[in-house]
Write a protein that holds these residues in place. Structure first.
Motif, PDB file in Angstrom:
ATOM      1  N   MET A 156       0.835  -1.234  -0.185  1.00  0.00           N
ATOM      2  CA  MET A 156      -0.537  -0.171  -0.200  1.00  0.00           C
ATOM      3  C   MET A 156       0.692   1.204   0.096  1.00  0.00           C
ATOM      4  O   MET A 156       0.628   2.360  -0.802  1.00  0.00           O
TER       5      MET A 156
ATOM      6  N   ARG B 142       3.563   1.391  -0.927  1.00  0.00           N
ATOM      7  CA  ARG B 142       4.792   2.003  -2.886  1.00  0.00           C
ATOM      8  C   ARG B 142       3.704   2.667  -3.538  1.00  0.00           C
ATOM      9  O   ARG B 142       4.175   3.624  -4.217  1.00  0.00           O
ATOM     10  N   GLN B 143       2.501   2.444  -3.628  1.00  0.00           N
ATOM     11  CA  GLN B 143       0.886   2.482  -4.423  1.00  0.00           C
ATOM     12  C   GLN B 143       1.126   3.587  -4.317  1.00  0.00           C
ATOM     13  O   GLN B 143       1.102   4.921  -4.876  1.00  0.00           O
TER      14      GLN B 143
ATOM     15  N   ASP C 103       3.807   9.475   3.337  1.00  0.00           N
ATOM     16  CA  ASP C 103       4.180  10.168   5.008  1.00  0.00           C
ATOM     17  C   ASP C 103       3.921  11.325   5.379  1.00  0.00           C
ATOM     18  O   ASP C 103       3.309  11.318   6.609  1.00  0.00           O
TER      19      ASP C 103
ATOM     20  N   PHE D 226       1.293  13.492   3.608  1.00  0.00           N
ATOM     21  CA  PHE D 226       0.694  13.208   3.036  1.00  0.00           C
ATOM     22  C   PHE D 226      -0.527  13.175   4.064  1.00  0.00           C
ATOM     23  O   PHE D 226      -1.607  13.450   4.673  1.00  0.00           O
ATOM     24  N   VAL D 227      -0.204  11.697   4.797  1.00  0.00           N
ATOM     25  CA  VAL D 227      -0.634  11.902   6.301  1.00  0.00           C
ATOM     26  C   VAL D 227      -0.074  12.843   8.134  1.00  0.00           C
ATOM     27  O   VAL D 227      -1.443  13.506   8.450  1.00  0.00           O
TER      28      VAL D 227
ATOM     29  N   ALA E 219      -0.066  11.500  14.314  1.00  0.00           N
ATOM     30  CA  ALA E 219      -0.055  10.001  13.317  1.00  0.00           C
ATOM     31  C   ALA E 219       0.981   9.034  13.285  1.00  0.00           C
ATOM     32  O   ALA E 219       1.456   8.280  13.202  1.00  0.00           O
ATOM     33  N   ALA E 220       0.667   8.715  14.961  1.00  0.00           N
ATOM     34  CA  ALA E 220       1.188   7.861  15.150  1.00  0.00           C
ATOM     35  C   ALA E 220       3.053   7.435  14.773  1.00  0.00           C
ATOM     36  O   ALA E 220       3.094   6.384  14.281  1.00  0.00           O
ATOM     37  N   SER E 221       3.589   7.935  15.123  1.00  0.00           N
ATOM     38  CA  SER E 221       4.714   7.710  14.632  1.00  0.00           C
ATOM     39  C   SER E 221       6.149   8.935  15.498  1.00  0.00           C
ATOM     40  O   SER E 221       5.511   8.986  16.669  1.00  0.00           O
TER      41      SER E 221
END
Lengths: 162, 162
Positions: A18, A20-21, A34, A36-37, A57-59
């Motif tokens: 996902m 990659r796409q 990322d 974009f998130v 962002a759970a990052s």
DNA sequence: CGAATCTCAGGCGAACTGATATGC
DNA sequence: CGCATATCAGTTGGCCTGAGATTC
């Protein structure tokens, strides 16, 4: 235990394919999946701190900082001193950032369609719930760091309101 | 389309939280979650080329090459000329690599238990199947590169036989 | 010969760790 | 003081492009 390993590999494969796409779909906008998130997080609410962006962002704060620096160079966001807390930086979307997110969102709709095509609407809800339980289980392991729990709760709340 | 976006975010969060935990569980062995995946591939069958390792790990050949270089330094794998195709390198596990994978597998069982705890055995099978359909859908988009389809098929086959 | 396949090199964005400085 | 926030330095994994070598 074997099936747990298969599940882990399946999550890995689904995520990577996902990702990659998504990168491919967004390449014409010169932003990454990322980034974009992060734009999505800021579209929900901006003026928040880098820490808050990281949580939603759970990052990781360090990762987010590096991304925000790149996005600031491209004039998608601004980092300004926070009013109440002088340690913090308040992140706001620029007009360019807001417009880019709206267009990227349109661009990505075919991918969204492909993603949900194999499922009934109810299946998707179940799937989202199952993945949420996995994230919760991972975050609530005894050896976790406190940050993770906050992350899941924050993001879960965020998801419910969108 | 909104739910597709939520699904994408849920996959992302599940993967990232799982990946973090896996790294934490394996840190005492000084290998990463992704190196663990490669060791697993080679445990199933070694003597294969770097390309084949990449396909079975649903990853990128250049990434895999860099990882294998690190793992060769640590004496976990060997890279020797391939018998039939003299262009390629054949990757084999060393005894140390084989032993390390067995011990890491034991170490990671509590995490596997946590991963499958929230579910019935049937739910896990359903979940794996759903994630597999997502990976297939992502890989069979018109704008994909041919390599992706091979990856999914190879890995699906691999999963079925384990 | 060209086409296909693999290896290799360089670069970039993302994820994380650990350490440090500063404001609360 | 402890705590939270940001910053900096370094490692790893993931992907891309492009080059070179070898085989078909």
């Amino acid at each position: 235990m074997q099936s747990a390993h298969e599940l882990a590999l399946a999550i890995r494969m689904a995520y990577l394919s996902m990702h990659r796409q998504t990168d491919a779909f967004l390449s014409s906008f010169e932003i990454t999946a990322d980034q974009f998130v992060l734009l999505g997080v800021l579209t929900q609410q901006d003026g928040i701190t880098q820490q808050e962006v990281s949580r939603r962002a759970a990052s990781d704060p360090n990762t987010v900082r590096a991304m925000l620096l790149l996005m600031e160079q491209k004039d998608l966001i601004q980092r300004a001193p926070h009013g109440r807390d002088r340690r913090a930086l308040a992140i706001t979307l620029t007009k360019k950032g807001r417009r880019l997110y709206a267009e990227a969102w349109k661009q990505i709709q075919p991918l969204h369609a492909t993603l949900e095509a194999p499922f009934q609407p109810r299946e998707i809800e179940t799937l989202i719930a199952s993945l949420g339980r996995i994230a919760e289980a991972m975050a609530s392991r005894p050896d976790n760091r406190d940050a993770d729990r906050d992350t899941i709760e924050t993001v879960s709340k965020h998801l419910k309101t969108t």
